[in-house]
Design a protein around this motif. Structure first.
Motif, PDB file in Angstrom:
ATOM      1  N   LEU A  60       0.819  -1.212   0.000  1.00 48.99           N
ATOM      2  CA  LEU A  60       0.000   0.000   0.000  1.00 48.99           C
ATOM      3  C   LEU A  60       0.855   1.266   0.000  1.00 48.99           C
ATOM      4  CD1 LEU A  60      -2.777  -1.002   2.562  1.00 48.99           C
ATOM      5  CD2 LEU A  60      -2.754  -1.285   0.088  1.00 48.99           C
ATOM      6  N   LYS A  61       2.078   1.183  -0.504  1.00 46.68           N
ATOM      7  CA  LYS A  61       2.940   2.366  -0.505  1.00 46.68           C
ATOM      8  C   LYS A  61       2.757   3.228  -1.750  1.00 46.68           C
ATOM      9  CE  LYS A  61       6.209   0.552   2.668  1.00 46.68           C
ATOM     10  NZ  LYS A  61       7.115   1.104   3.570  1.00 46.68           N
ATOM     11  N   LYS A  62       2.228   2.641  -2.815  1.00 45.13           N
ATOM     12  CA  LYS A  62       1.914   3.383  -4.037  1.00 45.13           C
ATOM     13  C   LYS A  62       0.508   3.000  -4.465  1.00 45.13           C
ATOM     14  CE  LYS A  62       6.572   3.652  -5.904  1.00 45.13           C
ATOM     15  NZ  LYS A  62       7.458   3.300  -7.016  1.00 45.13           N
ATOM     16  N   PHE A  63      -0.208   3.968  -5.051  1.00 44.22           N
ATOM     17  CA  PHE A  63      -1.562   3.687  -5.529  1.00 44.22           C
ATOM     18  C   PHE A  63      -1.476   2.787  -6.753  1.00 44.22           C
ATOM     19  CE2 PHE A  63      -5.468   4.216  -7.791  1.00 44.22           C
ATOM     20  CZ  PHE A  63      -6.417   4.264  -6.773  1.00 44.22           C
ATOM     21  N   ARG A  64      -2.178   1.648  -6.682  1.00 49.89           N
ATOM     22  CA  ARG A  64      -2.212   0.698  -7.788  1.00 49.89           C
ATOM     23  C   ARG A  64      -3.664   0.289  -8.032  1.00 49.89           C
ATOM     24  NH1 ARG A  64       2.526  -0.676  -4.958  1.00 49.89           N
ATOM     25  NH2 ARG A  64       4.356  -0.758  -6.303  1.00 49.89           N
ATOM     26  N   PRO A  65      -4.142   0.424  -9.268  1.00 45.44           N
ATOM     27  CA  PRO A  65      -5.538   0.056  -9.569  1.00 45.44           C
ATOM     28  C   PRO A  65      -5.888  -1.382  -9.191  1.00 45.44           C
ATOM     29  CG  PRO A  65      -4.632   1.338 -11.362  1.00 45.44           C
ATOM     30  CD  PRO A  65      -3.489   1.039 -10.431  1.00 45.44           C
ATOM     31  N   LEU A  66      -4.979  -2.343  -9.430  1.00 41.05           N
ATOM     32  CA  LEU A  66      -5.271  -3.740  -9.098  1.00 41.05           C
ATOM     33  C   LEU A  66      -5.473  -3.909  -7.586  1.00 41.05           C
ATOM     34  CD1 LEU A  66      -5.655  -6.641 -10.024  1.00 41.05           C
ATOM     35  CD2 LEU A  66      -3.183  -6.954  -9.823  1.00 41.05           C
ATOM     36  N   VAL A  67      -4.635  -3.257  -6.792  1.00 38.80           N
ATOM     37  CA  VAL A  67      -4.777  -3.314  -5.330  1.00 38.80           C
ATOM     38  C   VAL A  67      -6.091  -2.662  -4.916  1.00 38.80           C
ATOM     39  CG1 VAL A  67      -3.807  -2.485  -3.150  1.00 38.80           C
ATOM     40  CG2 VAL A  67      -2.303  -3.459  -4.893  1.00 38.80           C
ATOM     41  N   SER A  85      -8.135   3.712   7.763  1.00 39.64           N
ATOM     42  CA  SER A  85      -6.899   3.783   6.991  1.00 39.64           C
ATOM     43  C   SER A  85      -5.830   4.552   7.772  1.00 39.64           C
ATOM     44  CB  SER A  85      -7.152   4.455   5.642  1.00 39.64           C
ATOM     45  OG  SER A  85      -7.693   5.754   5.824  1.00 39.64           O
ATOM     46  N   ASN A  86      -4.597   4.137   7.573  1.00 37.48           N
ATOM     47  CA  ASN A  86      -3.439   4.765   8.203  1.00 37.48           C
ATOM     48  C   ASN A  86      -2.436   5.119   7.119  1.00 37.48           C
ATOM     49  OD1 ASN A  86      -3.744   4.163  11.297  1.00 37.48           O
ATOM     50  ND2 ASN A  86      -4.390   2.335  10.203  1.00 37.48           N
ATOM     51  N   GLY A  87      -2.038   6.381   7.032  1.00 37.51           N
ATOM     52  CA  GLY A  87      -1.056   6.787   6.043  1.00 37.51           C
ATOM     53  C   GLY A  87      -1.687   7.276   4.749  1.00 37.51           C
ATOM     54  N   LYS A  88      -0.860   7.845   3.889  1.00 39.52           N
ATOM     55  CA  LYS A  88      -1.324   8.545   2.695  1.00 39.52           C
ATOM     56  C   LYS A  88      -2.070   7.652   1.697  1.00 39.52           C
ATOM     57  CE  LYS A  88      -1.287  12.093   1.819  1.00 39.52           C
ATOM     58  NZ  LYS A  88      -2.483  12.862   2.185  1.00 39.52           N
ATOM     59  N   VAL A  89      -1.428   6.614   1.161  1.00 36.15           N
ATOM     60  CA  VAL A  89      -2.065   5.809   0.104  1.00 36.15           C
ATOM     61  C   VAL A  89      -3.287   5.049   0.621  1.00 36.15           C
ATOM     62  CG1 VAL A  89      -1.715   3.942  -1.565  1.00 36.15           C
ATOM     63  CG2 VAL A  89       0.024   5.725  -1.300  1.00 36.15           C
ATOM     64  N   PRO A  90      -3.215   4.387   1.773  1.00 36.20           N
ATOM     65  CA  PRO A  90      -4.445   3.777   2.286  1.00 36.20           C
ATOM     66  C   PRO A  90      -5.564   4.808   2.466  1.00 36.20           C
ATOM     67  CG  PRO A  90      -2.565   2.896   3.452  1.00 36.20           C
ATOM     68  CD  PRO A  90      -2.055   4.034   2.618  1.00 36.20           C
ATOM     69  N   GLY A  91      -5.201   6.030   2.833  1.00 40.54           N
ATOM     70  CA  GLY A  91      -6.197   7.089   2.962  1.00 40.54           C
ATOM     71  C   GLY A  91      -6.865   7.418   1.644  1.00 40.54           C
ATOM     72  N   VAL A  92      -6.087   7.449   0.578  1.00 37.61           N
ATOM     73  CA  VAL A  92      -6.650   7.722  -0.756  1.00 37.61           C
ATOM     74  C   VAL A  92      -7.627   6.610  -1.141  1.00 37.61           C
ATOM     75  CG1 VAL A  92      -6.107   7.950  -3.222  1.00 37.61           C
ATOM     76  CG2 VAL A  92      -4.696   9.113  -1.508  1.00 37.61           C
ATOM     77  N   TYR A  93      -7.209   5.353  -0.928  1.00 40.17           N
ATOM     78  CA  TYR A  93      -8.131   4.241  -1.204  1.00 40.17           C
ATOM     79  C   TYR A  93      -9.421   4.432  -0.415  1.00 40.17           C
ATOM     80  CZ  TYR A  93      -4.319   1.397  -3.273  1.00 40.17           C
ATOM     81  OH  TYR A  93      -3.316   0.915  -4.062  1.00 40.17           O
ATOM     82  N   ALA A  94      -9.292   4.684   0.884  1.00 37.46           N
ATOM     83  CA  ALA A  94     -10.465   4.807   1.757  1.00 37.46           C
ATOM     84  C   ALA A  94     -11.364   5.957   1.334  1.00 37.46           C
ATOM     85  CB  ALA A  94     -10.017   4.980   3.211  1.00 37.46           C
ATOM     86  N   TYR A  95     -10.773   7.080   0.941  1.00 35.47           N
ATOM     87  CA  TYR A  95     -11.570   8.226   0.482  1.00 35.47           C
ATOM     88  C   TYR A  95     -12.453   7.811  -0.691  1.00 35.47           C
ATOM     89  CZ  TYR A  95      -8.741  11.643   3.151  1.00 35.47           C
ATOM     90  OH  TYR A  95      -8.127  12.374   4.133  1.00 35.47           O
ATOM     91  N   PHE A  96     -11.869   7.093  -1.650  1.00 39.10           N
ATOM     92  CA  PHE A  96     -12.653   6.673  -2.813  1.00 39.10           C
ATOM     93  C   PHE A  96     -13.715   5.646  -2.440  1.00 39.10           C
ATOM     94  CE2 PHE A  96      -9.097   8.522  -5.239  1.00 39.10           C
ATOM     95  CZ  PHE A  96      -9.837   9.345  -6.075  1.00 39.10           C
ATOM     96  N   TYR A  97     -13.402   4.721  -1.533  1.00 41.27           N
ATOM     97  CA  TYR A  97     -14.415   3.756  -1.096  1.00 41.27           C
ATOM     98  C   TYR A  97     -15.589   4.469  -0.425  1.00 41.27           C
ATOM     99  CZ  TYR A  97     -10.611   0.399  -1.824  1.00 41.27           C
ATOM    100  OH  TYR A  97      -9.589  -0.333  -2.362  1.00 41.27           O
ATOM    101  N   SER A  98     -15.302   5.573   0.273  1.00 38.24           N
ATOM    102  CA  SER A  98     -16.387   6.321   0.932  1.00 38.24           C
ATOM    103  C   SER A  98     -17.362   6.897  -0.090  1.00 38.24           C
ATOM    104  CB  SER A  98     -15.826   7.429   1.828  1.00 38.24           C
ATOM    105  OG  SER A  98     -15.356   8.532   1.071  1.00 38.24           O
ATOM    106  N   LEU A  99     -16.887   7.174  -1.288  1.00 37.54           N
ATOM    107  CA  LEU A  99     -17.770   7.650  -2.354  1.00 37.54           C
ATOM    108  C   LEU A  99     -18.619   6.527  -2.942  1.00 37.54           C
ATOM    109  CD1 LEU A  99     -15.534  10.039  -4.501  1.00 37.54           C
ATOM    110  CD2 LEU A  99     -17.309  10.661  -2.874  1.00 37.54           C
TER     111      LEU A  99
END
Length: 160
Positions: A60-67, A85-99
């Motif tokens: 989860l250190k870089k944003f990857r579409p497959l992940v 979520s903890n940290g930058k990239v997991p936060g980005v994933y979580a933000y999108f899941y919230s949508l």
């Protein structure tokens, strides 16, 4: 029974990892189902496999579409109620899941806001993502008062 997904960019020994282990133990004691997603990059990962109901070894250190889609599938299959979520990239994933899911509650814990040391592209993308999701239902948790102040300096009121 609440189903909670915890995401973290590392399991290397430190405050963030100890927080994930501690919160997982606490949630299990409250009869929650706990799922963990993060990389197997230290022995601490094994502690999480002993505590959590399901553990996925994903970088989860870089944003990857497959992940993104693997975690999305886990959220759907397990009917997850809360994502922490903890940290930058997991936060980005979580933000999108919230949508994507109205019922999904998202809690994001910042572990350092280090914009000054990053490239202009990184700072711009981070700024845009935070601005876009500033009005969302994401609960933001700061590990220090100075971190919260820095967030407010960049983005205005932190809301939570």
């Amino acid at each position: 029974m609440k189903k909670i997904l915890i995401m973290s960019p590392t399991t290397v020994t430190g405050g963030g990892t100890q927080f994930c282990i501690g919160i997982s133990k606490f949630l299990k004691s409250k009869k929650c189902r706990v799922y963990y997603v993060g990389p197997k990059d230290s022995e601490e990962f094994l502690k999480l496999t002993d505590i959590c109901d399901v553990v996925l070894d994903l970088n989860l250190k870089k944003f990857r579409p497959l992940v993104f889609f693997k975690i999305l599938l886990l959220i759907i299959q397990k009917n997850i109620d809360i994502v922490h979520s903890n940290g930058k990239v997991p936060g980005v994933y979580a933000y999108f899941y919230s949508l994507l899911f109205n019922k999904l509650r998202v809690i994001h814990t910042f572990h350092g806001i280090h914009y000054a040391q990053k490239s202009l592209v990184y700072r711009t993308l981070t700024f845009l993502i935070e601005k876009i999701f500033l009005g969302s239902n994401v609960i933001r948790h700061f590990v220090s008062f100075s971190e919260k102040c820095l967030f407010e300096q960049f983005f205005g009121v932190a809301r939570n």
